[in-house]
Write a protein that holds these residues in place. Structure first.
Motif, PDB file in Angstrom:
ATOM      1  N   GLY A  75      67.782-133.142  20.086  1.00  0.00           N
ATOM      2  CA  GLY A  75      68.002-132.632  21.439  1.00  0.00           C
ATOM      3  C   GLY A  75      67.226-133.515  22.397  1.00  0.00           C
ATOM      4  O   GLY A  75      66.934-134.669  22.069  1.00  0.00           O
ATOM      5  N   GLY A  76      66.851-132.975  23.540  1.00  0.00           N
ATOM      6  CA  GLY A  76      66.070-133.738  24.517  1.00  0.00           C
ATOM      7  C   GLY A  76      64.659-133.975  23.997  1.00  0.00           C
ATOM      8  O   GLY A  76      64.167-133.215  23.157  1.00  0.00           O
ATOM      9  N   GLY A 111      62.022-131.093  23.949  1.00  0.00           N
ATOM     10  CA  GLY A 111      62.319-129.874  23.196  1.00  0.00           C
ATOM     11  C   GLY A 111      61.565-129.849  21.873  1.00  0.00           C
ATOM     12  O   GLY A 111      60.614-130.623  21.673  1.00  0.00           O
ATOM     13  N   VAL A 112      62.008-128.975  20.976  1.00  0.00           N
ATOM     14  CA  VAL A 112      61.385-128.881  19.653  1.00  0.00           C
ATOM     15  C   VAL A 112      62.272-129.549  18.588  1.00  0.00           C
ATOM     16  O   VAL A 112      61.789-129.963  17.550  1.00  0.00           O
ATOM     17  N   TYR A 113      63.574-129.684  18.866  1.00  0.00           N
ATOM     18  CA  TYR A 113      64.458-130.333  17.885  1.00  0.00           C
ATOM     19  C   TYR A 113      64.027-131.780  17.633  1.00  0.00           C
ATOM     20  O   TYR A 113      64.073-132.255  16.503  1.00  0.00           O
ATOM     21  N   GLY A 134      72.316-134.528  23.340  1.00  0.00           N
ATOM     22  CA  GLY A 134      72.515-133.474  24.343  1.00  0.00           C
ATOM     23  C   GLY A 134      72.298-132.068  23.794  1.00  0.00           C
ATOM     24  O   GLY A 134      72.315-131.104  24.544  1.00  0.00           O
ATOM     25  N   GLY A 135      72.112-131.920  22.467  1.00  0.00           N
ATOM     26  CA  GLY A 135      71.822-130.595  21.904  1.00  0.00           C
ATOM     27  C   GLY A 135      72.860-130.118  20.903  1.00  0.00           C
ATOM     28  O   GLY A 135      73.676-130.891  20.379  1.00  0.00           O
ATOM     29  N   SER A 136      72.820-128.813  20.638  1.00  0.00           N
ATOM     30  CA  SER A 136      73.573-128.172  19.555  1.00  0.00           C
ATOM     31  C   SER A 136      75.066-128.484  19.522  1.00  0.00           C
ATOM     32  O   SER A 136      75.622-128.797  18.469  1.00  0.00           O
ATOM     33  N   GLN A 195      71.764-124.563  17.036  1.00  0.00           N
ATOM     34  CA  GLN A 195      71.438-123.148  17.190  1.00  0.00           C
ATOM     35  C   GLN A 195      72.296-122.317  16.230  1.00  0.00           C
ATOM     36  O   GLN A 195      73.482-122.621  16.024  1.00  0.00           O
ATOM     37  N   SER A 226      74.764-128.863  25.341  1.00  0.00           N
ATOM     38  CA  SER A 226      73.519-128.178  24.984  1.00  0.00           C
ATOM     39  C   SER A 226      73.834-126.804  24.418  1.00  0.00           C
ATOM     40  O   SER A 226      74.918-126.246  24.657  1.00  0.00           O
ATOM     41  N   GLY A 227      72.877-126.227  23.728  1.00  0.00           N
ATOM     42  CA  GLY A 227      73.031-124.861  23.250  1.00  0.00           C
ATOM     43  C   GLY A 227      72.783-123.856  24.357  1.00  0.00           C
ATOM     44  O   GLY A 227      73.425-122.804  24.425  1.00  0.00           O
ATOM     45  N   GLN A 228      71.839-124.157  25.256  1.00  0.00           N
ATOM     46  CA  GLN A 228      71.444-123.174  26.274  1.00  0.00           C
ATOM     47  C   GLN A 228      72.556-122.835  27.263  1.00  0.00           C
ATOM     48  O   GLN A 228      72.585-121.748  27.823  1.00  0.00           O
ATOM     49  N   TYR A 237      66.466-122.653  29.185  1.00  0.00           N
ATOM     50  CA  TYR A 237      66.310-123.564  28.047  1.00  0.00           C
ATOM     51  C   TYR A 237      66.139-122.701  26.803  1.00  0.00           C
ATOM     52  O   TYR A 237      65.222-121.877  26.749  1.00  0.00           O
ATOM     53  N   THR A 238      67.044-122.851  25.855  1.00  0.00           N
ATOM     54  CA  THR A 238      66.932-122.121  24.591  1.00  0.00           C
ATOM     55  C   THR A 238      66.158-123.013  23.640  1.00  0.00           C
ATOM     56  O   THR A 238      66.674-124.044  23.191  1.00  0.00           O
TER      57      THR A 238
HETATM   58  N1  GLU Z   1      68.477-125.249  21.651  1.00  0.00           N
HETATM   59  C1  GLU Z   1      68.710-126.456  22.398  1.00  0.00           C
HETATM   60  C2  GLU Z   1      70.131-126.907  22.207  1.00  0.00           C
HETATM   61  O1  GLU Z   1      70.783-126.488  21.305  1.00  0.00           O
HETATM   62  C3  GLU Z   1      67.767-127.577  22.018  1.00  0.00           C
HETATM   63  C4  GLU Z   1      66.332-127.176  21.910  1.00  0.00           C
HETATM   64  C5  GLU Z   1      65.414-128.266  21.471  1.00  0.00           C
HETATM   65  O2  GLU Z   1      65.721-129.438  21.659  1.00  0.00           O
HETATM   66  O3  GLU Z   1      64.376-127.919  20.893  1.00  0.00           O
HETATM   67  O4  GLU Z   1      70.627-127.693  22.930  1.00  0.00           O
END
Ligand code: GLU
Length: 332
Positions: free
Chosen positions: A40-41, A44-46, A74-76, A94, A157-159, A202-203
């Protein structure tokens, strides 16, 4: 002679290319295989999660004949699509997006297009749908978002889907009742501090670099509680949603909030494709699970992880390479 030589060189090159291709498909046996994890970005945590996994596997690269690289994405939603097209071998996704993609759920990015080759590997940390607003915007609940400039997340993104879900459940039309922006997560903190947006969704797991950055600037910011009948309805209607608490106090002492705030959320999961070899998936699962304490030390969001819990929140079928490890380890 020159011609013959160049033909030989060309054949050798083609053979080399074929061999490299076969390695990728053949998995972690024989020559070295490569696998990329979409994350992801960078705030983030990913992204650090992909880094943690690759660091552990690459330390034993010779043993597994595998090198893992990490890509910021870009995310999920992006990750699912890139896994399905073969551009990525793995992606962090996600749990709600995994469910929707595999099932081709209505009102999702995959409506009527179930991603049948999507495979689950394991789940990781919990993620909360997090809403941060500037104090000066006066936003203290979801209802206060009407008329405000809000980053609901980039497509991919997931969010973005989570923001739409909660807004719609609260009776707010994301396109008509507020000014919705589709910015990358990594831009959000700076945009909030610059006063260019009033709030962002932001998820993500906590702590995340994005909220550390956003709470460290001169502008005062607040985590907005997401609670009430709208959340109750969402959690009741969707198997992948659960209520959550955002640990504000422990992680973001500079926020206006004096206490943690309620919200709802999902789990981060590692996904792959049925086309990725069992050997590659097995190597990654084995490395993380055999050394779970070392893995947990790599990010505070993993503090609560337990091996058994990392098999929950998965809705696509388990990849056979993961299944093999879990059977051996007595986890299934
Ligand atoms: N949940 C976010 C997504 O799916 C990414 C979160 C992260 O990068 O930690 O886009």
């Amino acid at each position: 002679m020159k011609k013959v030589l160049s033909v030989i060189v060309m054949l050798a090159l083609i053979a080399g290319i074929c061999f490299a291709g076969a390695q990728g498909e053949g998995g972690a046996k024989g020559g070295q295989a490569f696998a990329t994890i979409g994350t992801g970005g960078v705030t983030g945590v990913y992204y650090p999660t992909g880094g943690a996994i690759s660091k552990m596997v690459n330390a034993k690269s010779a043993e597994y004949n595998l090198r893992v690289t990490v890509e910021s994405t870009g995310g999920s939603v992006y990750n699912v699509n890139a896994i399905m097209s073969g551009d990525l071998e793995f992606g962090i996704v996600q749990s709600d997006r995994q469910f929707q993609a595999y099932n081709g759920s209505a009102d999702s990015d995959w409506e009527g297009k179930p991603q049948e080759k999507l495979r689950a590997v394991f789940s990781i940390h919990p993620e909360s749908v997090t809403l941060l607003a500037s104090d000066e915007s006066g936003i203290k609940s979801i209802n206060d978002l009407r008329g405000k400039v809000v980053n609901i997340g980039n497509p991919g993104s997931g969010q973005r889907g989570n923001a739409m879900d909660i807004l719609e459940a609260a009776g707010i039309d994301p396109m008509a009742d507020l000014k919705a922006e589709g910015l990358q997560a990594s831009e959000s903190a700076g945009m909030l501090q610059d006063g260019r947006i009033d709030a962002y969704f932001y998820t993500v797991g906590h702590p995340s670099g994005s909220f550390i950055e956003a709470t460290s600037g001169s502008k005062k910011v607040r985590f907005v509680p997401i609670e009430g009948p709208a959340v109750d309805a969402l959690v009741k209607a969707n198997p992948y949603y659960a209520k959550s608490i955002i640990p504000v106090k422990a992680n973001y002492p500079n926020a206006v909030n004096g206490a943690d705030v309620p919200s709802f959320g999902v789990k981060a999961t590692l996904c792959t494709s049925a086309d990725v070899s069992d050997a590659i998936v097995y190597a990654i699962v084995k490395e993380v699970f055999d050394n779970l304490e070392d893995f947990k030390a790599l990010h505070p969001a993993y503090a609560i992880l337990k091996a058994e819990d990392m098999l929950t929140g998965l809705s696509a079928p388990l990849h056979p390479g993961a299944e093999k490890y879990f059977m051996e380890a007595g986890l299934r």
